[in-house]
Every structure is written in C-alpha cells, then in structure tokens.
Motif scaffolding. Structure first.
Motif, PDB file in Angstrom:
ATOM      1  N   CYS A 262       0.837  -1.198   0.000  1.00  0.00           N
ATOM      2  CA  CYS A 262       0.000   0.000   0.000  1.00  0.00           C
ATOM      3  C   CYS A 262       0.874   1.250   0.000  1.00  0.00           C
ATOM      4  O   CYS A 262       1.797   1.375   0.812  1.00  0.00           O
ATOM      5  CB  CYS A 262      -0.921  -0.003   1.217  1.00  0.00           C
ATOM      6  SG  CYS A 262      -2.083   1.387   1.229  1.00  0.00           S
ATOM      7  N   THR A 263       0.586   2.175  -0.914  1.00  0.00           N
ATOM      8  CA  THR A 263       1.410   3.372  -1.064  1.00  0.00           C
ATOM      9  C   THR A 263       0.959   4.524  -0.168  1.00  0.00           C
ATOM     10  O   THR A 263       1.558   5.600  -0.215  1.00  0.00           O
ATOM     11  CB  THR A 263       1.395   3.841  -2.528  1.00  0.00           C
ATOM     12  OG1 THR A 263       0.043   4.088  -2.935  1.00  0.00           O
ATOM     13  CG2 THR A 263       2.007   2.791  -3.437  1.00  0.00           C
ATOM     14  N   ILE A 286       2.363  -6.044  -6.101  1.00  0.00           N
ATOM     15  CA  ILE A 286       1.402  -5.088  -6.651  1.00  0.00           C
ATOM     16  C   ILE A 286       1.403  -3.854  -5.758  1.00  0.00           C
ATOM     17  O   ILE A 286       1.259  -3.966  -4.540  1.00  0.00           O
ATOM     18  CB  ILE A 286      -0.029  -5.668  -6.677  1.00  0.00           C
ATOM     19  CG1 ILE A 286      -0.065  -6.990  -7.452  1.00  0.00           C
ATOM     20  CG2 ILE A 286      -1.006  -4.669  -7.278  1.00  0.00           C
ATOM     21  CD1 ILE A 286      -1.392  -7.719  -7.310  1.00  0.00           C
ATOM     22  N   THR A 287       1.564  -2.670  -6.328  1.00  0.00           N
ATOM     23  CA  THR A 287       1.496  -1.441  -5.541  1.00  0.00           C
ATOM     24  C   THR A 287       0.185  -0.728  -5.851  1.00  0.00           C
ATOM     25  O   THR A 287      -0.229  -0.634  -7.004  1.00  0.00           O
ATOM     26  CB  THR A 287       2.671  -0.495  -5.852  1.00  0.00           C
ATOM     27  OG1 THR A 287       2.577  -0.045  -7.208  1.00  0.00           O
ATOM     28  CG2 THR A 287       3.998  -1.201  -5.656  1.00  0.00           C
ATOM     29  N   MET A 288      -0.470  -0.243  -4.828  1.00  0.00           N
ATOM     30  CA  MET A 288      -1.726   0.490  -5.008  1.00  0.00           C
ATOM     31  C   MET A 288      -2.025   1.295  -3.756  1.00  0.00           C
ATOM     32  O   MET A 288      -1.514   0.988  -2.677  1.00  0.00           O
ATOM     33  CB  MET A 288      -2.875  -0.466  -5.358  1.00  0.00           C
ATOM     34  CG  MET A 288      -3.112  -1.578  -4.388  1.00  0.00           C
ATOM     35  SD  MET A 288      -4.046  -2.986  -5.092  1.00  0.00           S
ATOM     36  CE  MET A 288      -5.282  -2.205  -6.090  1.00  0.00           C
ATOM     37  N   ASP A 302      -4.603 -16.443  -7.522  1.00  0.00           N
ATOM     38  CA  ASP A 302      -5.364 -17.403  -6.708  1.00  0.00           C
ATOM     39  C   ASP A 302      -5.604 -16.892  -5.293  1.00  0.00           C
ATOM     40  O   ASP A 302      -6.569 -17.285  -4.627  1.00  0.00           O
ATOM     41  CB  ASP A 302      -4.614 -18.738  -6.632  1.00  0.00           C
ATOM     42  CG  ASP A 302      -4.366 -19.331  -8.013  1.00  0.00           C
ATOM     43  OD1 ASP A 302      -5.300 -19.334  -8.831  1.00  0.00           O
ATOM     44  OD2 ASP A 302      -3.235 -19.779  -8.260  1.00  0.00           O
ATOM     45  N   GLY A 303      -4.709 -16.045  -4.809  1.00  0.00           N
ATOM     46  CA  GLY A 303      -4.824 -15.493  -3.467  1.00  0.00           C
ATOM     47  C   GLY A 303      -4.012 -14.220  -3.361  1.00  0.00           C
ATOM     48  O   GLY A 303      -3.144 -13.939  -4.217  1.00  0.00           O
ATOM     49  N   TYR A 304      -4.280 -13.442  -2.336  1.00  0.00           N
ATOM     50  CA  TYR A 304      -3.597 -12.158  -2.153  1.00  0.00           C
ATOM     51  C   TYR A 304      -3.101 -12.032  -0.716  1.00  0.00           C
ATOM     52  O   TYR A 304      -3.728 -12.549   0.220  1.00  0.00           O
ATOM     53  CB  TYR A 304      -4.536 -11.000  -2.470  1.00  0.00           C
ATOM     54  CG  TYR A 304      -4.950 -10.963  -3.925  1.00  0.00           C
ATOM     55  CD1 TYR A 304      -4.198 -10.273  -4.863  1.00  0.00           C
ATOM     56  CD2 TYR A 304      -6.080 -11.652  -4.357  1.00  0.00           C
ATOM     57  CE1 TYR A 304      -4.573 -10.254  -6.202  1.00  0.00           C
ATOM     58  CE2 TYR A 304      -6.461 -11.648  -5.688  1.00  0.00           C
ATOM     59  CZ  TYR A 304      -5.692 -10.944  -6.609  1.00  0.00           C
ATOM     60  OH  TYR A 304      -6.054 -10.948  -7.932  1.00  0.00           O
ATOM     61  N   VAL A 305      -1.985 -11.345  -0.567  1.00  0.00           N
ATOM     62  CA  VAL A 305      -1.452 -11.034   0.755  1.00  0.00           C
ATOM     63  C   VAL A 305      -1.450  -9.520   0.899  1.00  0.00           C
ATOM     64  O   VAL A 305      -0.835  -8.815   0.086  1.00  0.00           O
ATOM     65  CB  VAL A 305      -0.017 -11.566   0.941  1.00  0.00           C
ATOM     66  CG1 VAL A 305       0.413 -11.386   2.404  1.00  0.00           C
ATOM     67  CG2 VAL A 305       0.093 -13.011   0.516  1.00  0.00           C
ATOM     68  N   ASN A 306      -2.107  -9.013   1.901  1.00  0.00           N
ATOM     69  CA  ASN A 306      -2.194  -7.576   2.118  1.00  0.00           C
ATOM     70  C   ASN A 306      -1.204  -7.148   3.194  1.00  0.00           C
ATOM     71  O   ASN A 306      -1.353  -7.519   4.358  1.00  0.00           O
ATOM     72  CB  ASN A 306      -3.616  -7.192   2.543  1.00  0.00           C
ATOM     73  CG  ASN A 306      -3.694  -5.761   3.030  1.00  0.00           C
ATOM     74  OD1 ASN A 306      -3.068  -4.871   2.464  1.00  0.00           O
ATOM     75  ND2 ASN A 306      -4.450  -5.541   4.094  1.00  0.00           N
ATOM     76  N   THR A 307      -0.186  -6.382   2.800  1.00  0.00           N
ATOM     77  CA  THR A 307       0.768  -5.872   3.784  1.00  0.00           C
ATOM     78  C   THR A 307       0.426  -4.448   4.216  1.00  0.00           C
ATOM     79  O   THR A 307       1.174  -3.837   4.971  1.00  0.00           O
ATOM     80  CB  THR A 307       2.212  -5.908   3.228  1.00  0.00           C
ATOM     81  OG1 THR A 307       2.326  -4.979   2.140  1.00  0.00           O
ATOM     82  CG2 THR A 307       2.584  -7.299   2.759  1.00  0.00           C
ATOM     83  N   GLY A 308      -0.689  -3.916   3.712  1.00  0.00           N
ATOM     84  CA  GLY A 308      -1.135  -2.586   4.118  1.00  0.00           C
ATOM     85  C   GLY A 308      -1.967  -2.654   5.382  1.00  0.00           C
ATOM     86  O   GLY A 308      -1.750  -3.504   6.252  1.00  0.00           O
TER      87      GLY A 308
END
Length: 351
Positions: A262-263, A286-288, A302-308
């Motif tokens: 997350c930016t 992925i940056t957003m 297939d899946g996502y990891v959220n570091t934000g």
C-alpha cells in the motif's frame, strides 16, 4: 456567538472555542486554531480532510471557516478515502498552505499538518456504571486495564478517577510510537492494552477496536462500554476467527499470489512485502493506494497477501473474490506455520 468569560466549559465543548459551529454542536472543529494558522502563514489555500463518516460535515465546516477567513483564501476538501491518521492526502498536503486532518490524533508530529481529533462531549460515566456488571468486583479482582479511542481521550482522566473511586487499580500505558496518548487504541494497534490486568474496559464506539484487542490479547476479558450507543457488550472474537480460518483454508490451494504494497503514507510495509516476493517465485508485487475487490479482479491471482492496513483484510475480506490474507495468515496457508498460530495482524511504527 458571545461567551461569558467567567464561564468554564470542558475541553471539547464547542462553547469553549468562542466559534461554535452553527450547523453542528457535537464536535469541536477548533476553527479558531485553523484561522490562526492561516493568519500566521499568510495562507492562500486551506485543505480539509475528513474520515469517511464525517465527510458529510465538510460543507458546514467550510461555511463557518469562510465566514472567519479573508475572502481571497480558498478552502477545499479532500475527496480521497480516509480511514485514519495513517491515511493522509499527500497530494493535497503538498499543494495547500494549511492542511487540516480531522478525526484522528497525530501519528507523527508535523508542522505542516493541523490534527483536529474531534473530541466527543458525550458523558462516559453513565455507561461505565453499567459496565460494572461485566467487570469483576474490585474485592475479587481490583486490576483493570483502561483503553479508549482518540474521540474520548478528553475524558480519559475522568474515566480513570471514576474507576479508582470504586476500588479498582487502573492499569494504563502508551503502547508505541503509532499511538499519541496513554490508553489509546487504534483499529490496527492495541499495544496500550498490554497491561498487567486480566480484564480490560474499552470505552468507545464500534466493535472493531475491542474485537481486534480481544484477538491480540485472547487471555483478557474485554468489556465494551459504548457511550454513544449506550450499550454494554463483551468482545467475542469466535465468529471472526472462524471467518479467518475459512479464508486460510481456501487459500491453501493457491498457486500464484498477489502481494499488495500500500502506497499510503502510513500504511506501507515494504520490507515485509519484498520478503514474501523474494521467498516465493509465484508471488508478484502489486502497488496500489486504495485496495478494493474491483481493483484486484483483473489480476486473476489465486490469493492475495495484504501488507497494508490490516482492516482491509479483516473488514472487507469476505468481499474479495479470492482469499485475502494477512502476512501471518499467508505463512499458515503455505505451510510455514501451524493453523493454531493464527493471530490478529497489527501495525507498529509510523513512517
């Protein structure tokens, strides 16, 4: 509005500012402080940022500011989503002479930003009296931790004294640098509840803060005293945990992962995101800024990891078409940690 100088009003009462907001008497928007900053900086532009639940107040605050400011000063409102002091509109901040962030206490001091926490004037002791039914009798267990949110920090000492007068030994601390005040909790940080007491009294609205607190400190009995909705509940994370277990199980079959960095200024955990990608050839960075289900649809991972922000995962998790996990949940899904180590994702440090 005139004010008798002999009268004294509690902090957070609009009558104490001398500039009562004609549209709304619930919050203190500290308009005098903003107008003083405009004069001191000879400002030509003022930027206002409100959290989502208070954006409807923007026109009222703007009207009252315009009445106090010179005609050549432009007042504008950020339309960007805002969920905390970590979520500043940096574009607006760079392009205004005075930038005002409403609804949260400072996460990091800055001469550029005026933080207006919007203290609530609601009385807290009536609901605290009702909370005694859920707390242990002080003769049996006098130790109680006390936490609240930024909106009620103006009543924090009153809360402490009220409990002490009834025989409790009140334990409080300031968690870490992400927290401005002693006893304050955020939706992503409950370090202030790490005190030597088996029971915690949370005074504030909403259920997410105490729910996260109960998950972060599962050994503690967390009582929620909501002075706004006049309700007493006990935090029970069981339903929430089942939801997270289900997401992890679904993600165990994932082959390709999207790792989100997350930016937003106070939500980036670059090292964590980079480590996941470095250790997995099937993980893609992925940056957003704003993380939403629609924005991820076209990627097809297939899946996502959220570091934000952890609340993206926990609040909105069921809305994502593919499993959205926290970094800790991701480690469980790929077999690096056992399922019984599932825990709440918290955020520490500023930026």
């Amino acid at each position: 509005m005139s004010q008798d100088s002999s009268e004294s009003y509690p902090e957070g009462d609009l009558r104490g500012t001398g500039m009562s907001l004609k549209h709304d008497r619930e919050w203190d928007y500290e308009l005098d402080r903003i107008t003083e900053a405009v004069a001191e900086r000879d400002a030509e532009t003022v930027g206002l940022q409100f959290p989502e639940g208070l954006k409807r107040r923007a026109s009222a605050v703007t009207d009252d500011l315009r009445a106090e400011l010179p005609e050549d000063v432009t007042v504008m409102t950020s339309g960007q989503p805002c969920y905390g002091a970590c979520d500043l509109d940096t574009y607006m901040m760079r392009r205004t002479d005075v930038f005002v962030h409403f609804g949260h206490s400072p996460m990091k001091e800055s001469e550029k930003i005026i933080y207006v926490p919007l203290f609530s004037n609601v009385e807290v002791t009536p609901i605290m009296a009702e909370s005694l039914d859920e707390l242990a009798d002080p003769e049996d267990d006098p130790d109680v931790g006390l936490v609240t949110t930024a909106q009620h920090m103006n009543k924090f000492e009153e809360m402490r004294e009220w409990l002490e007068d009834r025989g409790y030994e009140v334990h409080t601390r300031r968690g870490d640098d992400r927290l401005t005040h002693e006893g304050q909790v955020l939706g992503c940080n409950y370090a202030s509840a790490d005190v030597d007491a088996d029971q915690i009294l949370y005074v504030g609205g909403g259920k997410f803060h105490p729910l996260g607190l109960a998950m972060e400190h599962p050994e503690k009995h967390v009582v929620i005293a909501d002075p706004v909705n006049n309700a007493i509940t006990v935090a029970d994370p069981e339903k929430f945990l089942k939801q997270r277990y289900a997401a992890v199980h679904k993600a165990m079959d994932a082959e390709e992962w999207g790792v989100i960095f997350c930016t937003k200024i106070g939500q980036g955990r670059w090292d964590q995101a980079q480590e996941i990608v470095d250790d997995n050839d099937n993980a893609y960075l992925i940056t957003m800024d704003e993380v939403t289900p629609d924005r991820l649809t076209n990627f097809g991972f297939d899946g996502y990891v959220n570091t934000g922000c952890p609340r993206i995962t926990t609040d909105d998790g069921p809305q994502f078409k593919k499993p959205m996990l926290t970094p800790g949940e991701y480690e469980i899904a790929i077999g690096e940690k056992p399922l019984d180590e599932l825990s709440f994702d918290t955020f520490h440090g500023t930026w």
